[in-house]
Scaffold this motif. Structure first.
Motif, short mmCIF file in Angstrom:
data_model
loop_
_atom_site.label_atom_id
_atom_site.label_comp_id
_atom_site.label_asym_id
_atom_site.label_seq_id
_atom_site.Cartn_x
_atom_site.Cartn_y
_atom_site.Cartn_z
N ILE A 1 40.02 37.34 39.01
CA ILE A 1 40.10 36.53 37.79
C ILE A 1 39.84 37.39 36.54
CG2 ILE A 1 39.14 34.52 36.58
CD1 ILE A 1 40.61 33.84 39.24
N ALA A 2 38.76 38.15 36.56
CA ALA A 2 38.40 38.93 35.36
C ALA A 2 39.47 39.99 35.07
CB ALA A 2 37.04 39.60 35.55
N GLY A 3 39.88 40.72 36.11
CA GLY A 3 40.85 41.81 35.91
C GLY A 3 42.18 41.29 35.39
N VAL B 1 44.53 48.11 39.58
CA VAL B 1 44.57 48.39 41.02
C VAL B 1 43.73 47.36 41.76
CG1 VAL B 1 45.03 50.87 40.85
CG2 VAL B 1 42.67 50.10 40.86
N GLU B 2 44.30 46.84 42.82
CA GLU B 2 43.63 45.82 43.65
C GLU B 2 43.58 46.34 45.07
OE1 GLU B 2 42.07 42.67 43.69
OE2 GLU B 2 42.10 43.03 45.84
N ARG B 3 42.39 46.29 45.64
CA ARG B 3 42.21 46.87 46.97
C ARG B 3 43.00 46.10 48.05
NH1 ARG B 3 37.04 49.71 49.11
NH2 ARG B 3 37.86 50.26 51.11
N GLY C 1 39.42 30.22 47.94
CA GLY C 1 38.32 29.92 47.03
C GLY C 1 38.30 28.44 46.68
N GLN C 2 37.11 28.03 46.38
CA GLN C 2 36.82 26.64 46.04
C GLN C 2 37.28 26.28 44.65
OE1 GLN C 2 34.26 24.26 47.25
NE2 GLN C 2 34.71 25.19 49.21
N ALA C 3 37.01 25.03 44.31
CA ALA C 3 37.20 24.59 42.94
C ALA C 3 36.23 25.37 42.05
CB ALA C 3 36.90 23.10 42.84
N THR D 1 41.28 25.25 41.75
CA THR D 1 40.81 26.18 42.79
C THR D 1 40.95 27.61 42.26
OG1 THR D 1 42.91 26.50 43.92
CG2 THR D 1 41.57 24.64 44.67
N ARG D 2 40.09 28.47 42.76
CA ARG D 2 40.10 29.86 42.31
C ARG D 2 41.47 30.49 42.56
NH1 ARG D 2 40.75 34.32 44.53
NH2 ARG D 2 39.98 36.21 43.53
N GLY D 3 42.07 30.20 43.73
CA GLY D 3 43.38 30.78 44.05
C GLY D 3 44.45 30.32 43.07
N GLY E 1 33.14 40.42 34.65
CA GLY E 1 33.16 39.51 35.80
C GLY E 1 31.92 39.69 36.67
N ASP E 2 32.08 39.40 37.96
CA ASP E 2 30.93 39.48 38.88
C ASP E 2 30.33 40.88 38.91
OD1 ASP E 2 31.01 36.86 39.60
OD2 ASP E 2 31.74 37.18 41.64
N ALA E 3 31.14 41.90 38.75
CA ALA E 3 30.62 43.28 38.77
C ALA E 3 29.53 43.45 37.71
CB ALA E 3 31.75 44.27 38.51
#
Ligand SMILES: Cc1cc2nc3c(=O)[nH]c(=O)nc-3n(C[C@H](O)[C@H](O)[C@H](O)COP(=O)(O)OP(=O)(O)OC[C@H]3O[C@@H](n4cnc5c(N)ncnc54)[C@H](O)[C@@H]3O)c2cc1C
Length: 445
Positions: A14-16, A33-35, A43-45, A105-107, A307-309
């Motif tokens: 999301i953040a990237g 770049v995405e691993r 992912g949830q709501a 949803t996150r997705g 983001g989470d990082a």
């Protein structure tokens, strides 16, 4: 010679993606770049409220978000037989309870961002308003950073594929276990604290007797499990939180992760058995620590985190995605401002990597400090866990668990609603965003 800045984003979540969207729209060449080998679904709501919703509006994401918006009416607490003993409806809590007015949803949110990103790259950004500029967006899946070497005039990034490239700015948007953070700031255990448990999420068939539109949740000693609406009424999202000591062996071992979930809820009654059956078949099983990230500073030289990082308060806060959007938006404002200022000063319209721009270490440090200062009050509030801690949310003994249930009933009673609203939403709505960009992006249809 062009001095257009070059920006690397590690992590296509999301953040990237939210940051890449702004940069590409502004005509700044961006590599992401995405691993994972493809965008990660699942992912949830997740909810958007307060400043994060405003940021999503400014990014023109709301039409896309509205299209995928979930019909989620509230949260209910159920006992072992599925009888409801507490309700928190979205309306009664003015969208400030556990369920916000905007839930997606996150997705789906990631798909909205990726669609907007594709569209932005195809239209070429303001530097090339007449057509596609493929060079603006370089999206690489199945790739990750293995080394960062910072110099005053750039960062040399080495990738798993063996490529080595120089960037003006590297942005770590690679989640709670960020590799960028490890490479630029040091080992994860300096910054990440396990809050005493684990969370799992996955998709399951919707049980026939589930009240449509309600997120039903059951508390048992040392765990909670719930079933939440999904975009498709035939499926739902299962959510399980378990209180237990940290066990490093769980990382990367899905069989052990599933065993932990089984032992935590197997005797929980209600739909525990269905949830566990669905877990065995789920192809989107997601499991991680309930962990918080505390950074003394979000940037180190030419590397910055979002983001989470950077600011993860754990899934218990429900604020991870909101903070990902907000952090990306605020960093985007600074980076674009810097590039614009330098391009104007140079009178070159070359994208702004020169003096006073991203290439200038002093100007860059000032911009990153402003970003951090603006994000800080939001980040602090976003870390508040409803109830205060995992121990309060999920007591381990039967007696304390029964008391927690009484507490839920009390908190959800009408006289206690103002306090419950505060506990769930904090005061995030009161925090303003900096002034809007002058050139508003076109909404994504
Ligand atoms: C598949 C998935 C499902 C999730 N489900 C939920 C949920 O149900 N509830 C909840 O509260 N939170 C969930 N989260 C976490 C939630 O997405 C984040 O808390 C929030 O959106 C913050 O966004 P982020 O971009 O910082 O992190 P994320 O959305 O986690 O994105 C980080 C991205 O970085 C990628 N990445 C990791 N390491 C590297 C690396 N070394 N190099 C390059 N890329 C890397 C990851 O694959 C991921 O795509 C989920 C995350 C994922 C990835």
């Amino acid at each position: 010679m062009s001095t257009a800045p070059r920006i690397l984003i590690s992590g296509g979540g999301i953040a990237g993606n939210a940051l890449a969207l702004q940069l590409v729209r502004a005509g700044i060449p961006t590599t992401i770049v995405e691993r994972a080998r493809a965008p990660r679904p699942g992912g949830q709501a997740v909810d958007l409220r307060g400043a994060s919703r405003e940021a999503a509006e400014r990014l023109g994401l709301m039409p896309g978000i509205r299209r995928h918006q979930l019909d989620e009416r509230g949260m209910s607490y159920v006992d072992g037989h599925g009888r409801v003993y507490g309700r928190m409806s979205m309306e009664d809590f003015d969208g400030k309870g556990a369920i916000a007015e905007i839930e997606i949803t996150r997705g789906d949110l990631n798909d909205v961002l990726l669609d907007a990103l594709r569209e932005a790259a195809a239209s070429g950004g303001p530097s090339n308003p007449v057509g596609a500029d493929e060079s603006l967006l370089d999206q690489r899946y199945g790739e990750h950073l293995v080394a960062l070497d910072q110099q005053t005039d750039g960062v040399d990034a080495t990738f798993a594929s063996g490529r080595r490239e120089r960037y003006d700015l590297v942005v770590g948007a690679d989640g709670v276990h960020s590799a960028t953070r490890r490479l630029a700031f040091g080992p994860e255990d300096r910054y990440v604290t396990n809050l005493g448990g684990y969370a799992a999420f996955f998709t399951m068939p919707t049980p026939a007797d589930l009240e449509p539109g309600w997120f039903a949740m059951r508390l048992v000693p040392g765990a909670m499990f719930g079933i939440r609406p999904d975009g498709d009424p035939a499926t739902s999202k299962a959510i399980i939180n378990v209180r237990t000591d940290r066990d490093p062996a769980l990382r990367g071992d899905p069989a052990a992760q599933r065993a932990l979930i089984r032992s935590a809820i197997a005797d929980g009654g209600w739909h525990a058995t269905r949830i566990l059956e669905a877990m065995e078949r789920a192809d989107d099983f997601y499991f991680d620590e309930l962990a918080r990230v505390d950074m003394p500073s979000l940037s180190s030289g030419r590397v910055v985190l979002i983001g989470d990082a950077a600011t993860c308060g754990s899934p218990l806060t429900g604020m991870g995605t909101a903070m990902a959007i907000l952090g990306a938006y605020l960093l985007g404002l600074e980076v674009i401002g810097l590039a614009d200022a330098a391009a104007t000063a140079a009178g070159s319209g070359d994208g702004g990597g020169g003096v006073g721009g991203l290439g200038d270490p002093v100007a860059l440090a000032a911009a990153l400090a402003r970003f951090e200062e603006q994000l800080a009050p939001h980040a602090e509030r976003s870390r508040q866990i409803p109830g205060g801690s995992l121990a309060v949310m999920l007591p381990r003994t039967r007696i304390m668990s029964a008391l927690a249930r009484v507490n839920v009933k009390l908190m959800l009673s009408r006289p206690m609603r103002p306090l419950a609203k505060k506990l769930f939403a904090g005061d995030a709505e009161d925090l303003p965003l900096p002034a809007e960009q002058t050139a508003a992006p076109q909404p994504v249809e």
